[in-house]
Scaffold this motif. Structure first.
Motif, PDB file in Angstrom:
ATOM      1  N   GLN A 173      41.954  38.282  40.046  1.00  0.00           N
ATOM      2  CA  GLN A 173      42.219  39.200  41.154  1.00  0.00           C
ATOM      3  C   GLN A 173      43.346  40.169  40.812  1.00  0.00           C
ATOM      4  N   LEU A 174      44.365  39.682  40.152  1.00  0.00           N
ATOM      5  CA  LEU A 174      45.476  40.554  39.763  1.00  0.00           C
ATOM      6  C   LEU A 174      45.022  41.592  38.746  1.00  0.00           C
ATOM      7  N   LEU A 175      44.163  41.193  37.804  1.00  0.00           N
ATOM      8  CA  LEU A 175      43.647  42.142  36.809  1.00  0.00           C
ATOM      9  C   LEU A 175      42.738  43.180  37.460  1.00  0.00           C
ATOM     10  N   MET A 176      41.884  42.753  38.392  1.00  0.00           N
ATOM     11  CA  MET A 176      41.012  43.701  39.099  1.00  0.00           C
ATOM     12  C   MET A 176      41.838  44.706  39.894  1.00  0.00           C
ATOM     13  N   HIS A 233      41.928  48.674  39.129  1.00  0.00           N
ATOM     14  CA  HIS A 233      41.472  49.584  40.188  1.00  0.00           C
ATOM     15  C   HIS A 233      42.547  50.603  40.547  1.00  0.00           C
ATOM     16  N   SER A 234      43.801  50.144  40.651  1.00  0.00           N
ATOM     17  CA  SER A 234      44.895  51.057  41.009  1.00  0.00           C
ATOM     18  C   SER A 234      45.484  51.786  39.810  1.00  0.00           C
ATOM     19  N   LYS A 235      45.125  51.362  38.576  1.00  0.00           N
ATOM     20  CA  LYS A 235      45.635  51.967  37.346  1.00  0.00           C
ATOM     21  C   LYS A 235      47.158  51.912  37.272  1.00  0.00           C
ATOM     22  N   ASP A 236      47.722  50.791  37.740  1.00  0.00           N
ATOM     23  CA  ASP A 236      49.162  50.569  37.689  1.00  0.00           C
ATOM     24  C   ASP A 236      49.514  50.023  36.304  1.00  0.00           C
ATOM     25  N   GLN A 237      50.208  50.823  35.484  1.00  0.00           N
ATOM     26  CA  GLN A 237      50.491  50.438  34.115  1.00  0.00           C
ATOM     27  C   GLN A 237      51.418  49.230  34.046  1.00  0.00           C
ATOM     28  N   ALA A 238      52.384  49.151  34.945  1.00  0.00           N
ATOM     29  CA  ALA A 238      53.291  48.002  34.928  1.00  0.00           C
ATOM     30  C   ALA A 238      52.539  46.708  35.209  1.00  0.00           C
ATOM     31  N   MET A 239      51.651  46.743  36.182  1.00  0.00           N
ATOM     32  CA  MET A 239      50.860  45.553  36.506  1.00  0.00           C
ATOM     33  C   MET A 239      49.880  45.224  35.386  1.00  0.00           C
ATOM     34  N   ILE A 240      49.291  46.248  34.776  1.00  0.00           N
ATOM     35  CA  ILE A 240      48.353  46.011  33.678  1.00  0.00           C
ATOM     36  C   ILE A 240      49.062  45.361  32.497  1.00  0.00           C
ATOM     37  N   GLU A 241      50.247  45.870  32.134  1.00  0.00           N
ATOM     38  CA  GLU A 241      50.985  45.276  31.012  1.00  0.00           C
ATOM     39  C   GLU A 241      51.443  43.860  31.339  1.00  0.00           C
ATOM     40  N   LEU A 257      48.146  41.721  30.950  1.00  0.00           N
ATOM     41  CA  LEU A 257      47.690  41.649  29.561  1.00  0.00           C
ATOM     42  C   LEU A 257      48.735  41.069  28.627  1.00  0.00           C
ATOM     43  N   GLY A 258      49.952  40.889  29.109  1.00  0.00           N
ATOM     44  CA  GLY A 258      50.977  40.238  28.301  1.00  0.00           C
ATOM     45  C   GLY A 258      50.870  38.732  28.278  1.00  0.00           C
ATOM     46  N   THR A 259      49.886  38.175  28.957  1.00  0.00           N
ATOM     47  CA  THR A 259      49.679  36.730  28.976  1.00  0.00           C
ATOM     48  C   THR A 259      49.267  36.253  27.590  1.00  0.00           C
ATOM     49  N   GLN A 260      49.910  35.194  27.102  1.00  0.00           N
ATOM     50  CA  GLN A 260      49.636  34.680  25.764  1.00  0.00           C
ATOM     51  C   GLN A 260      48.859  33.375  25.781  1.00  0.00           C
ATOM     52  N   ASP A 261      48.721  32.750  26.946  1.00  0.00           N
ATOM     53  CA  ASP A 261      47.977  31.499  27.039  1.00  0.00           C
ATOM     54  C   ASP A 261      46.485  31.793  26.931  1.00  0.00           C
ATOM     55  N   THR A 301      44.370  30.613  30.021  1.00  0.00           N
ATOM     56  CA  THR A 301      44.483  31.527  31.166  1.00  0.00           C
ATOM     57  C   THR A 301      43.649  32.786  30.940  1.00  0.00           C
ATOM     58  N   ILE A 302      43.675  33.312  29.724  1.00  0.00           N
ATOM     59  CA  ILE A 302      42.864  34.499  29.419  1.00  0.00           C
ATOM     60  C   ILE A 302      41.378  34.183  29.564  1.00  0.00           C
ATOM     61  N   GLN A 303      40.973  33.000  29.103  1.00  0.00           N
ATOM     62  CA  GLN A 303      39.560  32.616  29.194  1.00  0.00           C
ATOM     63  C   GLN A 303      39.121  32.470  30.650  1.00  0.00           C
ATOM     64  N   LEU A 304      39.948  31.836  31.480  1.00  0.00           N
ATOM     65  CA  LEU A 304      39.618  31.689  32.901  1.00  0.00           C
ATOM     66  C   LEU A 304      39.560  33.042  33.592  1.00  0.00           C
ATOM     67  N   THR A 305      40.468  33.938  33.237  1.00  0.00           N
ATOM     68  CA  THR A 305      40.490  35.263  33.863  1.00  0.00           C
ATOM     69  C   THR A 305      39.237  36.055  33.525  1.00  0.00           C
ATOM     70  N   LEU A 306      38.843  36.047  32.267  1.00  0.00           N
ATOM     71  CA  LEU A 306      37.679  36.824  31.844  1.00  0.00           C
ATOM     72  C   LEU A 306      36.363  36.185  32.273  1.00  0.00           C
ATOM     73  N   ASP A 307      36.339  34.872  32.478  1.00  0.00           N
ATOM     74  CA  ASP A 307      35.109  34.226  32.963  1.00  0.00           C
ATOM     75  C   ASP A 307      34.749  34.683  34.370  1.00  0.00           C
ATOM     76  N   ARG A 308      35.754  34.970  35.198  1.00  0.00           N
ATOM     77  CA  ARG A 308      35.523  35.354  36.585  1.00  0.00           C
ATOM     78  C   ARG A 308      35.600  36.864  36.801  1.00  0.00           C
ATOM     79  N   LEU A 309      35.743  37.631  35.721  1.00  0.00           N
ATOM     80  CA  LEU A 309      35.874  39.083  35.844  1.00  0.00           C
ATOM     81  C   LEU A 309      34.500  39.706  36.085  1.00  0.00           C
ATOM     82  N   PRO A 310      34.338  40.536  37.128  1.00  0.00           N
ATOM     83  CA  PRO A 310      33.039  41.212  37.336  1.00  0.00           C
ATOM     84  C   PRO A 310      32.706  42.144  36.180  1.00  0.00           C
ATOM     85  N   LEU A 311      31.404  42.428  36.053  1.00  0.00           N
ATOM     86  CA  LEU A 311      30.936  43.192  34.899  1.00  0.00           C
ATOM     87  C   LEU A 311      31.394  44.646  34.950  1.00  0.00           C
ATOM     88  N   GLU A 312      31.585  45.206  36.166  1.00  0.00           N
ATOM     89  CA  GLU A 312      31.960  46.609  36.238  1.00  0.00           C
ATOM     90  C   GLU A 312      33.389  46.866  35.775  1.00  0.00           C
TER      91      GLU A 312
END
Length: 645
Positions: free
Chosen positions: A429-432, A436-444, A447-451, A454-465
């Motif tokens: 939800q945070l990545l979406m 959507h808002s194109k907030d660079q601080a939130m995006i960094e 995407l700064g997550t190193q686990d 966590t990355i796998q769980l995030t991308l598994d639930r990410l919509p295709l669009e």
């Protein structure tokens, strides 16, 4: 015409005699509004064209033969042949013939890269459509192909309408944009809606002025825009107030300049606004002149019936009437009604269409009369309660459960996924929201997550669009510093393994364009890889050799080891990696102790490094010489004597 919630509908141009609707499954249904009967139903071929997503009525005049005086084919030939232009989910446009009851033409040429969101007709042989690819296409019915296209993005267009007086096309997304159809240039923009526009309509006044009416999602107002083909981010000329969201919009302007607007809201009511076009102002909000509520004529209570669509009858004899349909799904009823403007609310009691259809279906079956011998109870008219369909403010119900008891029943449980992973670790939800808002601080931050989990769980639930925007952001991070590059590579590797099917479903050119930046950065960094590997190999070789030399040392502590045997004393001295061994054998018990002491003293002198040539006497040296002479081999002496002789 396109509506919210996948509802697509419209009345025919011949006075609203026919009504067409497309449901959420893409099935086209056509009703006769005079008799309220379902006239035609069409299910498109999902493999060829896909479900219908937009429609508009088209009236084409047939080609007149040379002897037109004797070739009369009735009123339909005089008015023109009716078609329904359908936009499909696959981006194409087809013409459905009312007389044939099937798809008669399929327009060729260019098509949308995605579903068609809206389509309109200019009454001059051209269709205009917009789609999910943010393009507007022009279709010629005479040539049966696409003849032009231009971009209307970046926002996805939702509705369009053609303005015949100014020959412009109004495209509605979040903003309202007006394009000149001849030059395909943007000539005017309007802003004021906070959401996407879901309904649109237009009116042309007697003096030639044109107005566009729009409603948006999650807004209870109708905006009234004046089109002048100039200006940027202009405001609305007037605002109409509604009690709920609008799903259908109808408008007309009479010859005397009177404007009538009808809106069908989400709760099923119809609001009618009446005002003079010349007296509109942006300061004052216009309220409904009258509201129509449709209710069932039940015995005990009045249940509301939802209205579906409304249309103003373009007939001089029925100029004050409004045509509306009510019901749901395949069970619709249509009626022409003259509102009473003296009352603010007009309640129309009608039989529920569901009951009418059930009764009609039951009467056609044999034995219906015998099976329905039920006595109807007599109910006094004084006990009938009429409830209004308008929302009534209710008093707040006091909760008798104390706060302490409610807090005890609260249990915070973490939802676990397969493998014992917590769902809260996902940042989907945070990545979406960041993409959507194109907030660079939130995006960094995301995407700064190193686990990796966590990355796998995030991308598994990410919509295709959201896959394409994520690839674009990762391409930007790959051009940054080392920390951002490592994070981007980590996300890109998991993304490629998780959404492989989505990336492989695109064609080669689009996929290369999407991943071009990532491939370019990777190839640029791979240029210096052989030199870096050579330097790394040489440095590792030097370091390993130095470490091996440092580890090669024997007996740094200079330890003296004495092995005690019963019959023999063996003393070993290990020094500087060289071992010297001296064996002392005792012949008898009397001299053994003295020899041992002498050997011990001599070895102690050698160990301390104090031995010198001066420490030995001349007698000892002489004795050593005698021993050396005696040890000479006799054969060697004989050989030497013979050589002398």
């Amino acid at each position: 015409m396109s509506q919210g919630r996948k509802h697509v509908l419209g009345f025919s141009p011949n006075g609203g005699q026919l009504f067409a609707s497309v449901d959420e499954q893409g099935i086209l249904r056509i009703w006769n509004t005079e008799t309220s009967t379902l006239q035609q139903e069409f299910t498109p071929n999902l493999q060829v064209s896909g479900p219908c997503t937009a429609l508009t009525w088209v009236s084409l005049s047939p080609a007149r033969p040379k002897k037109s005086r004797k070739s009369s084919h009735g009123p339909e030939a005089a008015e023109g042949k009716l078609y329904i232009a359908l936009g499909t989910l696959k981006g194409g446009v087809v013409l459905y013939s009312m007389s044939e009851g099937k798809i008669e033409r399929t327009l060729s040429g260019d098509s949308h890269d995605g579903g068609v969101t809206a389509i309109t007709f200019d009454q001059a042989g051209h269709l205009y459509s917009v789609g999910a690819d943010c393009r507007a296409l022009v279709w010629s019915l005479a040539e049966e192909r696409c003849t032009g296209a231009w971009q209307v993005g970046p926002e996805k267009p939702r509705n369009i309408t053609y303005l015949p007086k100014s020959r412009t096309l109004a495209v509605a997304s979040r903003k309202l944009k007006v394009y000149d159809v001849k030059t395909k240039e943007l000539v005017e923009t309007f802003s004021g809606h906070s959401g996407e526009i879901n309904t649109i309509s237009h009116v042309v006044c007697a003096d030639g002025s044109e107005f566009v009416l729009t409603t948006a999602k999650m807004e209870r107002v109708i905006s009234f825009w004046k089109v002048e083909k100039r200006g940027k981010d202009k405001g609305s000329a007037c605002t109409f107030l509604m009690e709920d969201l609008a799903y259908c919009l109808a408008s007309e302007v009479r010859e005397d300049g009177q404007l009538r607007v009808a809106s069908v809201t989400r709760n099923g009511n119809i609001h009618i606004y009446v005002l003079n076009v010349n007296s509109v102002t942006a300061v004052k909000v216009v309220k409904p002149k009258v509201s129509l509520q449709i209710a069932s004529d039940g015995a005990d209570t009045v249940e509301p019936i939802h209205a579906v669509a409304a249309h103003f009858v373009a007939d001089s004899n029925r100029s004050n009437e409004i045509l509306f349909g009510y019901g749901s799904g395949q069970q619709l009823q249509f009626e022409r009604f003259t509102p009473n403007y003296a009352d603010k609310i007009n309640v129309i009691l009608r039989t529920d269409p569901k009951k009418l259809y059930a009764k009609k279906k039951g009467q056609d079956q044999p034995g219906f009369q015998a099976a329905t011998k039920v006595k109807t109870p007599i109910v006094s008219q004084k006990t009938v309660e009429y409830n209004s369909a308008l929302p009534i403010s209710q008093k707040k119900v006091q909760n008798e459960v104390p706060m302490e008891a409610r807090l005890q029943h609260l249990q915070i449980q973490s939802t676990k996924l397969s493998g014992g992973k917590l769902q809260t670790q996902s940042k989907t939800q945070l990545l979406m929201q960041a993409l959507h808002s194109k907030d660079q601080a939130m995006i960094e931050a995301v995407l700064g997550t190193q686990d990796v989990e966590t990355i796998q769980l995030t991308l598994d639930r990410l919509p295709l669009e959201y896959v394409t925007p994520l690839v674009n952001e990762l391409s930007v991070l790959l051009q940054g510093r080392h920390a951002k590059v490592s994070s981007a590579i980590r996300w890109l590797r998991v993304l490629a393994s998780t959404h492989t099917s989505v990336l492989m479903s695109e064609d080669k050119e689009s996929l290369r364009e999407k991943l071009g930046v990532c491939l370019g950065v990777a190839e640029q960094r791979m240029h210096c890889l052989p030199e870096a590997l050579q330097i790394s190999g040489r440095v590792n070789l030097i370091i390993s050799q130095m470490k091996r030399n440092a580890d090669t040392h024997l007996n740094d502590s200079k330890t003296l080891i004495v092995n005690d045997d019963p019959g023999e004393w063996r003393i070993s001295l290990i020094e500087f990696g060289v071992a010297n061994t001296i064996d002392v054998v005792s012949d008898d018990s009397e001299g053994g102790l003295e020899d041992d002491l002498l050997a011990e003293n001599n070895w102690s002198d050698l160990e301390d490094g104090q031995a010198s040539p001066k420490a030995f006497s001349n007698e000892d040296l002489g004795a050593d010489d005698d021993v050396a002479i005696d040890d000479v081999d006799p054969d060697t002496d004989d050989d030497s004597d013979e050589s002398m002789n």
